[in-house]
Design an enzyme around this catalytic site. Structure first.
Site: not given
Ligand SMILES: CC(C)(COP(=O)(O)OP(=O)(O)OC[C@H]1O[C@@H](n2cnc3c(N)ncnc32)[C@H](O)[C@@H]1OP(=O)(O)O)[C@@H](O)C(=O)NCCC(=O)NCCS
Length: 512
Positions: A391, A444
């Site tokens: 998140h 979610e």
């Molecule tokens: C929610 C979300 C978009 C937040 O992303 P964010 O704060 O921008 O996090 P980042 O994109 O900066 O990710 C940081 C690191 O964690 C990893 N990461 C983040 N969410 C992850 C996940 N669900 N599964 C695996 N790895 C994940 C990224 O790959 C990244 O790794 P790296 O440092 O090796 O590149 C992201 O966690 C995600 O895509 N989750 C899955 C989709 C989901 O559940 N969405 C509903 C949200 S309520």
């Protein structure tokens, strides 16, 4: 700058100096010594002032009235730094030097002309436009008393009350009253609120007949159809600009829309399925009525309560994109219908409305508990994200997922046990393969499980979220209208330098 520079000698009389300025049509001249060094500046204002304080223009010299050791700029200095000199020292004319020699006189008027053409920067805290972080992350753009999210603590609240505690202990109507009227209702207030909102479930004249047509449009999506239906309904209600109506009228529009959105959504869904719509049941609360309008059956109370808790947990969540959209539209003085239509549009984007169905799709893809570990490792190894984890704001347990895990447990069923196994495996694998990223289960993951076990179809997960979030949107709209200022930020122009000349001969050819 003015070039060549107008210069005078220090021993020139004041009247002769005035003639030089006049002849050259300039407001100031540089004063040079015998070696050609700039030793002063003399302006029309200096000459006038000197006469005013008793100098004799025919005998007294420039040296007696000039500004000594003037501030200078270099020929290759930027317009911006020259503007800064004028702004800081309040000069009107400054000599321009090149290799120590005066080559021109720069006046504030030259700069203002160029500054207008090149770029106009609004004065920010540091006097120049500053670009806010991309996505406005971390920027507070309004004050709100509706609620807040504290990501590091894993806490969010509605009007100061812990939202998870509200979901554990209260009904949808009690929390709805809290968000819209500012306080939790007394028993008597709650009874009146129920009566009022049940009455507001009645569709405005003419809408029932329009919905079947919306439900069969090509490329139907429940949220897209809902957006259209909200727009039609607002038109039928005749929602007036928030700028022109009282707070009480805004509240009425808000409560009517909150009550109507689930009715519209379920009618559209049933029309799309080729089924007759189910009328709202005045004996049932918001959540149980929601499920009854879906199936036509009075729902199992455990399932209705599970959905009610999910709906309470998703009513509001800080200054998210759709809430911001609703406030921007309201800030123009526009009506409730326009603000809600825009908010639904913002929620429809995959980056916001998300897809609780995707977490469920992942469970389907895993299939059986013994395949979880291998599947999850493979996904992460291939650079995929596990749906329902991570998140942007929460860097600890998402409080919504903690409660929804419990809620899912109460509803029970095989899928819940399987989901718990996949969650535990995913957290262990993420911790091993993505150490230090602070990835936890998000809302979610269990939202999909809860809605699925309550019989809500997958394509109705995000629209169900839209129903509860309508309460948060309308609370934000009412708050914006009560203390409004047009939201109108600026942008940093990065296109080709303006003004660009049109190509020679380009344009509409002369008639004939
Ligand atoms: C929610 C979300 C978009 C937040 O992303 P964010 O704060 O921008 O996090 P980042 O994109 O900066 O990710 C940081 C690191 O964690 C990893 N990461 C983040 N969410 C992850 C996940 N669900 N599964 C695996 N790895 C994940 C990224 O790959 C990244 O790794 P790296 O440092 O090796 O590149 C992201 O966690 C995600 O895509 N989750 C899955 C989709 C989901 O559940 N969405 C509903 C949200 S309520």
């Amino acid at each position: 700058m003015h070039t060549p520079p107008v210069v005078v000698a220090p021993d020139l009389t004041l009247s002769a100096a005035a003639k030089v300025l006049d002849d050259n049509k300039v407001g100031a001249a540089a004063v040079l010594d015998g070696a050609g060094e700039v030793i002063g500046m003399v302006s029309e204002r200096d000459l006038l002032h000197s006469v005013g304080i008793g100098h004799d223009p025919h005998t007294d010299s420039v040296e007696q009235v000039m500004a000594r050791e003037p501030f200078t700029v270099n020929a290759d200095d930027s317009v911006e730094s020259a503007l800064d000199v004028f702004r800081t020292h309040r000069f009107r004319h400054v000599p321009v030097l090149d290799g120590g020699h005066v080559v021109g006189i720069l006046s504030i008027r030259h700069l203002v002309r160029v500054a207008h053409i090149e770029e106009v920067k609004p004065a920010g805290a540091a006097g120049a436009a500053e670009l806010a972080p991309r996505g406005l992350e971390g920027v507070a753009v309004a004050e709100t008393a509706v609620g807040d999210v504290r990501g590091e603590e894993g806490f969010f609240h509605y009007r100061g009350y812990d939202a998870t505690e509200l979901a554990r202990r209260c009904s949808f109507e009690q929390v709805w009253h809290l968000l819209m009227l500012g306080e939790l209702p007394t028993d008597e207030q709650l009874r009146a609120f129920r009566r009022r909102t049940v009455a507001y479930r009645a569709l405005p004249e003419g809408i029932a007949g329009l919905l079947p047509a919306v439900a069969v449009l090509p490329d139907y999506t429940p949220l897209g159809a809902l957006r259209s239906a909200v727009s039609l309904t607002a038109a039928a209600m005749g929602t007036q600009p928030t700028l022109d109506i009282t707070a009480e009228q805004i509240l009425e529009d808000a409560l009517r829309m909150d009550a109507l959105v689930p009715v519209l959504l379920m009618r559209l869904h049933r029309h799309h399925q080729g089924l007759p719509p189910v009328e709202p049941d005045p004996e049932l609360g918001y959540a149980a009525n929601y499920l009854k309008m879906l199936t036509g059956q009075t729902p199992d109370p455990v399932k209705a309560r599970a959905v009610e808790q999910y709906l309470i947990l998703t009513m509001d969540h800080g200054f998210n994109a759709s809430t911001f959209t609703a406030r921007v539209i309201t800030s123009t003085g526009s009506d409730m219908g326009s603000a809600l239509t825009g908010a639904i549009g913002a929620l429809a984007g995959p980056l916001h409305g998300g897809a609780p169905s995707r977490a469920l799709a992942m469970l389907d893809a895993i299939g059986t508990p013994d395949r979880a570990e291998e599947y999850l490792r493979r996904e992460i190894g291939a650079g995929q994200r596990l749906m329902g984890f991570g998140h942007r704001v929460y860097k600890t347990d998402d409080p919504r997922s903690t409660l929804l895990r419990e809620v899912a447990g109460e509803v029970g069923g095989d899928q819940v046990e399987f989901a718990k196994h996949v969650e535990a495996t995913a957290l262990r694998v993420l911790n091993e393969l993505k150490p230090g990223r602070r990835l936890y289960t998000n809302v979610e993951f269990y939202a999909g499980v809860v809605m699925n076990s309550a019989g809500i179809p997958r394509d109705m997960f995000t629209p169900t979220f839209a129903c509860s979030r309508t309460v948060g949107w309308t609370a934000a709209i009412a708050e914006q209208a009560a203390n409004n200022r047009l939201i109108r930020p600026s942008a940093l122009y990065v296109g080709p330098a303006a003004p660009r000349p049109l190509p020679d001969g380009y344009g509409i050819s002369p008639a004939g």
